[in-house]
Design an enzyme around this catalytic site. Structure first.
Site, PDB file in Angstrom:
ATOM      1  N   ARG A 168     -18.735 -46.691  23.191  1.00 18.82           N
ATOM      2  CA  ARG A 168     -19.301 -48.036  23.034  1.00 18.82           C
ATOM      3  C   ARG A 168     -19.035 -48.869  24.281  1.00 18.82           C
ATOM      4  NH1 ARG A 168     -17.321 -50.935  17.895  1.00 18.82           N
ATOM      5  NH2 ARG A 168     -18.767 -49.446  16.930  1.00 18.82           N
TER       6      ARG A 168
ATOM      7  N   ASP B 112     -18.092 -48.907   5.986  1.00 18.85           N
ATOM      8  CA  ASP B 112     -17.248 -49.151   7.161  1.00 18.85           C
ATOM      9  C   ASP B 112     -16.029 -49.977   6.756  1.00 18.85           C
ATOM     10  OD1 ASP B 112     -16.529 -48.949   9.787  1.00 18.85           O
ATOM     11  OD2 ASP B 112     -17.938 -50.447  10.535  1.00 18.85           O
TER      12      ASP B 112
ATOM     13  N   THR C   1     -10.206 -47.608  10.835  1.00 19.24           N
ATOM     14  CA  THR C   1      -9.361 -47.586  12.035  1.00 19.24           C
ATOM     15  C   THR C   1      -7.888 -47.608  11.647  1.00 19.24           C
ATOM     16  OG1 THR C   1      -9.469 -50.007  12.156  1.00 19.24           O
ATOM     17  CG2 THR C   1     -11.104 -48.772  13.415  1.00 19.24           C
TER      18      THR C   1
ATOM     19  N   LYS D 287     -18.033 -43.152  14.809  1.00 19.07           N
ATOM     20  CA  LYS D 287     -17.929 -42.847  13.378  1.00 19.07           C
ATOM     21  C   LYS D 287     -19.230 -43.204  12.644  1.00 19.07           C
ATOM     22  CE  LYS D 287     -14.154 -45.338  12.831  1.00 19.07           C
ATOM     23  NZ  LYS D 287     -13.961 -45.748  14.249  1.00 19.07           N
ATOM     24  N   THR D 288     -19.771 -44.382  12.922  1.00 15.09           N
ATOM     25  CA  THR D 288     -21.025 -44.784  12.288  1.00 15.09           C
ATOM     26  C   THR D 288     -22.167 -43.876  12.718  1.00 15.09           C
ATOM     27  OG1 THR D 288     -20.291 -47.092  12.216  1.00 15.09           O
ATOM     28  CG2 THR D 288     -22.647 -46.690  11.957  1.00 15.09           C
TER      29      THR D 288
END
Length: 350
Positions: A226, A118, A167, A73-74
């Site tokens: 990740r 975020d 999330t 997302k980032t």
């Protein structure tokens, strides 16, 4: 080097926890939309919206990115700013403690800036209220004076694009959610997509990885880039010290065993959750709070991180009465469902 008793490798597969290596390896993040692997439907739509916004010389509509941690997302927010050719400012909701913190950021942005928040579901109510006006009218409400002499002044700010990431979509308030023009939901990556990401990252890290090794590694990374990049770095270490520098299938198999990660990506705490339900609660049902206490984890961590993947793998079920393990979990752990065997012996219908 043997693993010592106090070493804990669980953080490697904890996509919700960022470590220093995640920050150091920002060069692994793609900078262009075409280099971003996976999430094809989101990319296709976003590419169209970006091209249209650039053609009109207008800010892109506000975006709300929803999905589990570690799915990009980032990275996608950074790519959006890069593709638009505009400034990128980033913060997180917990860092915005007072309205003046938000005002300080928004008062310094340039036109069409991409502003990324975020964990946007954790915004405080006063800050969220200020954000409503900023998103819709591109103005800030500011109170001047105190008491009876206080008055509200509206300060114009340059048009910008807010990108929020969360999330917990259900925790984002309806008024805030309704102000976003595009709300894509990220999905876990397929094994093939993760293998492609692993090979791309290996190329950037200048380490050779064999095709079968990349596929095996992708199978054990919980559908999360990740985690894939973290485990790849550890395999690079094992290949450098225990091999000839090439990541082979044998290196991956030995490395995963040392990291206590099994063939479907479960680590120690995942197995402890399943074993706790089986050994302490007869396979379930058991409440989330009781289960969290039994394994020494917080309930938020249990519900937000561990359970979704166990459910996705078909190893755990959420029922109105609590959590229960499935027959697939027994088979994966190499155990026999004694209660089911006893019931069949008694001729009871399961």
């Amino acid at each position: 080097m043997e693993k010592t008793d106090n070493e804990d490798f669980s953080a490697i597969v904890r996509a919700d926890l960022k470590n220093s290596f995640d920050e150091q390896d920002n060069n692994l993040r793609p900078k262009l939309l075409n280099d971003f692997l996976g999430q094809e439907n989101i990319k296709r739509n976003l590419k169209t919206f970006i091209q249209a916004a650039k053609a009109r010389q207008e800010p892109l509509d506000h975006l709300l990115l929803i999905g589990p941690p570690g799915l990009g997302k980032t990275t996608l927010a950074q790519i959006t700013a890069y593709e638009l050719g505009v400034d990128f400012k980033v913060t997180s909701a917990p860092a915005l403690e007072k309205p003046k913190d938000l005002a300080g950021i928004l008062s310094t942005i340039t036109e069409r800036t991409v502003f990324f928040i975020d964990e946007i579901h954790r915004l405080k109510p006063a800050i969220e209220e200020m954000l409503y006006i900023a998103m819709e009218d591109f103005e800030l409400d500011w109170i001047i004076g105190q008491g009876a002499a206080a008055r509200t002044v509206r300060i114009p700010i340059p048009p910008f694009t807010l990108i929020g990431a969360t999330t917990k979509a259900g925790s984002v308030s309806s008024p805030l959610r309704s102000r976003f023009g595009f709300i894509p939901r990220f999905e876990f990556y397929t094994q093939k997509e993760l293998a492609s990401i692993i090979k791309r990252s290996a190329n950037i890290l200048q380490v050779e990885i064999q095709e079968d090794a990349a596929m095996l590694l992708a199978q054990c990374c919980r559908g999360t880039p990740r985690v894939a990049n973290r485990v790849l770095r550890r395999m690079r270490d094992f290949a450098q010290i225990g091999g000839d520098g090439i990541i082979t299938k044998e290196i991956v198999q030995a490395g995963l065993q040392r990291l206590e990660i099994d063939e479907i990506g479960l680590e120690k705490y995942d197995r402890e959750i399943l074993l706790s339900i089986i050994n302490n609660f007869g396979g379930g049902p058991v409440g989330a709070e009781t289960l969290a206490i039994s394994i020494g984890e917080s309930m938020d961590t249990l519900e937000d991180y561990y359970e979704p993947y166990l459910i996705q793998c078909g190893l755990l079920q959420r029922t109105p009465r609590g959590r229960t393990v499935t027959d697939k979990a027994y088979r994966h752990l190499g155990l026999t469902n004694v209660s089911k065997t006893d019931d069949n012996t008694l001729g009871l219908e399961i």
